[in-house]
Design an enzyme around this catalytic site. Structure first.
Site, PDB file in Angstrom:
ATOM      1  N   ASN A   2       1.539   3.555  -1.678  1.00  0.00           N
ATOM      2  CA  ASN A   2       2.232   3.288  -2.933  1.00  0.00           C
ATOM      3  C   ASN A   2       1.487   2.250  -3.758  1.00  0.00           C
ATOM      4  O   ASN A   2       0.816   2.584  -4.748  1.00  0.00           O
ATOM      5  CB  ASN A   2       3.673   2.841  -2.637  1.00  0.00           C
ATOM      6  N   ASP A   3       1.567   0.993  -3.353  1.00  0.00           N
ATOM      7  CA  ASP A   3       0.995  -0.083  -4.161  1.00  0.00           C
ATOM      8  C   ASP A   3      -0.482   0.115  -4.490  1.00  0.00           C
ATOM      9  O   ASP A   3      -0.924  -0.224  -5.586  1.00  0.00           O
ATOM     10  CB  ASP A   3       1.154  -1.423  -3.425  1.00  0.00           C
ATOM     11  N   ILE A   4      -1.223   0.684  -3.553  1.00  0.00           N
ATOM     12  CA  ILE A   4      -2.667   0.808  -3.754  1.00  0.00           C
ATOM     13  C   ILE A   4      -3.019   1.865  -4.790  1.00  0.00           C
ATOM     14  O   ILE A   4      -4.189   2.061  -5.110  1.00  0.00           O
ATOM     15  CB  ILE A   4      -3.397   1.139  -2.427  1.00  0.00           C
TER      16      ILE A   4
END
Lengths: 451, 97
Positions: A377-379
């Site tokens: 997600n964040d990456i």
């Protein structure tokens, strides 16, 4: 006690270790470099045993063989998914070993107290930190423990006490004061590592790796042994560089990782009203069939559901049946230890030539038909590039949003570790495939094989 | 003098480590960690010295023998785990089978 032959052997051992690390620059020499490392270690142990007095030989041999048996058995038995924990445990034992050697020297002979205190302090931090990291990676701690009240004040106070007890030891040099130093190092390492979240674990593990190296160096100074000093320095450098790479990859300093636990999640509130397009595995299979360039982006979710084998099958079918090009894109901090994703993909038998690091693959998303994001997600969050108020702002991310179609395989719409919404979920070219990473991928493979 | 000599070696080794480690491919960062972890078990040599010069049943003997044991777990376990990881990175002969 140290004759010329032994000195030269230690030099040879150091060279073997340096060459071993050097050999990790390419996958096809890597196995050889591990063997060189083993050779160096055996050489060091045997030649040291050879020159030492016979006293205690039997006991020492028993200790070595018992250790070898336990070490090898647990290394063979451990599941690949539990590798980060295993490495953390081994790392911790090395640290504890340095601490014990230092204490034994205190009792035994008079040496420089600075070296001894450093062995104890750094070794203890490496040990206790690794044990906490192990327990956290096993998932043994409830989330409540992540937020102690006055966390930073408490940590700072402990740190100051630890430094004070260190000074105390250097002045009085008693075994009691050394013991106090160890206790405060224990407490401090627990207090620091406990609140660190799962996604920051690669950084903590790297720091502890460096610690166990420098602890060995400190022991090396106290027994005046160059092999220990050189090896410890190299291990220390390795851990430090890995830490640097990881912190750079999330655009946060080490201090921020250890002492600042972000809680913001108000960013992008307006986006909540937007709709999400969801797709079934069948829909995804249909689009994949008609794609010629596919980039797969794995994250910790892939590791958690052990989807790497299903992914391998998917890549295989897409390549051989549909003639598509399939590549894998790895973000430096994906997973729970440095290079975690690479190991899992290799386990599934995915050729490392199909696996690319962030900087190499990012220009390719622009021409990709599909980006298949699985358990990450964040990456992939484009807000890291555009939104100044995002906690992720400035962190280098994979440019998946540039692909024609983006699939997110996720269990829910929930946020990632940073607790930041990912605007990509609501983008027009994004389709969410809700479900377990492994099951979704297996269903897609089934459809691809039939279609 | 000895301490300066050892310190010189330490600083030079840091530089060697710095350059060698930057050469490691990011794909192998996990094995790098476990190999470097295994070789940090070299602290066993220090433990052996202390153990060999300890009196029987003295506290220092118990401590140093335990240190030998722990370092041994670290060494053998570390190399075995690395071996397992690296074996997976071996180039597959039947690439897509």
């Amino acid at each position: 006690m140290l004759n010329i032959e032994l000195f030269l052997i230690y030099l040879l051992v150091s060279i073997l270790f340096i060459v071993a690390i050097r050999g990790l620059s390419r996958p096809n020499t890597a196995l050889l470099s591990n063997r060189l490392g083993m050779t160096g270690m055996l050489l060091a142990i045997i030649s040291t045993m050879f020159v030492l007095p016979e006293q205690n030989h039997i006991l020492i041999l028993i200790a070595i063989f018992a250790g070898a048996l336990i070490g090898i058995m647990s290394a063979i038995k451990v599941k690949i998914t539990a590798l980060p924990q295993m490495v953390a445990v081994f790392n911790g034992l090395g640290g504890l070993s340095s601490t014990l050697v230092a204490f034994a020297q205190m009792k035994n002979m008079q040496t420089q107290y600075l070296d001894i205190s450093l062995s104890v302090a750094i070794g203890t931090i490496a040990f206790m930190g690794s044990m906490i990291a192990y327990l956290k990676l096993q998932g043994n701690f409830a989330k409540i423990l992540r937020k102690l009240p006055f966390h930073n004040v408490f940590n700072l106070a402990l740190f100051i006490i630890m430094i004070f007890s260190w000074g105390n030891f250097l002045v009085y040099s008693t075994i009691d004061s050394l013991f106090y130093l160890m206790c405060f190092a224990l407490l401090w390492s627990v207090a620091v590592t406990m609140p660190v979240g799962g996604a920051d674990m690669p950084i903590v593990v790297s720091v502890l790796n460096a610690c166990s190296g420098f602890a060995a160096t400190a022991v090396g100074f106290s027994v005046s042994n160059v092999a220990l000093i050189i090896t410890g320095a190299i291990v220390g450098a390795s851990g430090t560089i890995l830490t640097f790479i990881m912190t750079k990859a999330i655009n946060r300093s080490l201090l921020e990782v250890l002492f600042y636990n972000q809680t913001k999640d108000e960013v992008l509130k307006d986006i909540k009203d937007k709709t999400v397009r969801s797709a079934s595995p069948e829909d995804a299979a249909f689009i994949l069939e008609n794609s010629s360039k596919i980039i797969i982006v794995p994250g910790f979710g892939m590791a958690a559901s052990e989807a790497q084998f299903a992914l391998k099958n998917m890549a295989f079918v897409l390549k051989n049946k549909y003639g598509a090009s399939v590549k894998f894109a790895i973000h430096p901090v994906a997973g729970r230890m440095p290079g975690h994703m690479n190991v899992l993909l290799a386990e599934a038998g995915i050729d490392y030539e199909d696996v690319f690091e962030m900087d190499d693959i990012n220009p390719e998303f622009r021409t990709a038909d599909v980006a298949y994001v699985i358990g990450a997600n964040d990456i992939t969050n484009p807000a890291a590039k555009t939104l100044k108020t995002s906690p992720l702002y400035g962190m280098p991310v994979l440019d998946v949003y540039k692909a024609k179609t983006v699939f997110f395989v996720k269990r829910t719409l929930g946020t990632g570790y940073s607790k930041t919404d990912n605007p990509l979920f609501f983008a027009d070219n994004t389709m969410m495939i809700f479900g377990d990473a492994k099951k979704v991928t297996e269903n897609i493979v089934k459809d691809l094989e039939q279609g | 003098m000895t301490i300066l000599f050892l310190f010189t070696i330490f600083i030079l080794a840091c530089f060697i480590g710095y350059f060698v480690v930057w050469g490691v491919t990011p794909a192998l960062h996990s094995p790098l960690m476990s190999v470097s972890n295994a070789i940090s078990g070299i602290v066993i040599v220090g433990a052996l010295y202390v153990a060999a010069y300890s009196d029987n049943l003295a506290i220092s003997e118990i401590l140093s023998i335990s240190a030998v044991f722990l370092a041994s777990v670290n060494i053998f376990g570390g190399f075995a785990v690395s071996e397992r990881m690296l074996a997976m990175f071996k180039k597959k002969d039947n690439k897509n089978a």
